[in-house]
Design a protein around this motif. Structure first.
Motif: not given
Length: 116
Positions: A17-23, A85-98, A108-110
């Protein structure tokens, strides 16, 4: 044994549940092969924080990155502008951020309307 399986399942589900696929955010600057996008929500979610610090993520754009409009029309890197304004979909899911390492590769960018 059932308790062990139940505990493992609970840990696994929480980790997923902590995975992020886009911002979703506003482009604040454009570099040669990347854009900077506001990503405070991503950092706060990852760190379970409620701080008021504004974070910006560097989004690397490769030849394989798909850039398109919300309607699905092709869009080029050269057409990107600050304040889009953009939605950015990551190549790999983000599980933690430093907060010291906020660079990610875009799959992909929308692009949406400019924020004004």
């Amino acid at each position: 044994m059932k308790k062990l399986i139940l505990t493992f399942s609970f840990i696994f589900l929480n980790a997923c549940s902590n995975e992020t696929y886009s911002i979703y955010g506003e482009i604040s600057s454009i570099e040669e092969d990347s854009i900077n996008v506001g990503c405070s929500d991503l950092v706060r979610k990852s760190n379970n924080s409620n701080d008021d610090i504004g974070y910006s993520c560097t989004i690397k754009i490769t030849d394989e990155t798909i850039i398109k409009t919300h309607a699905g029309d092709a869009f080029t890197f050269d057409e990107l502008n600050i304040n889009h304004m953009v939605s950015v979909y990551f190549e790999e899911p983000i599980t933690s951020v430093d907060s010291e390492r906020l660079t990610f590769e875009a799959k992909e960018i929308t692009v949406f309307e400019s924020k004004e």
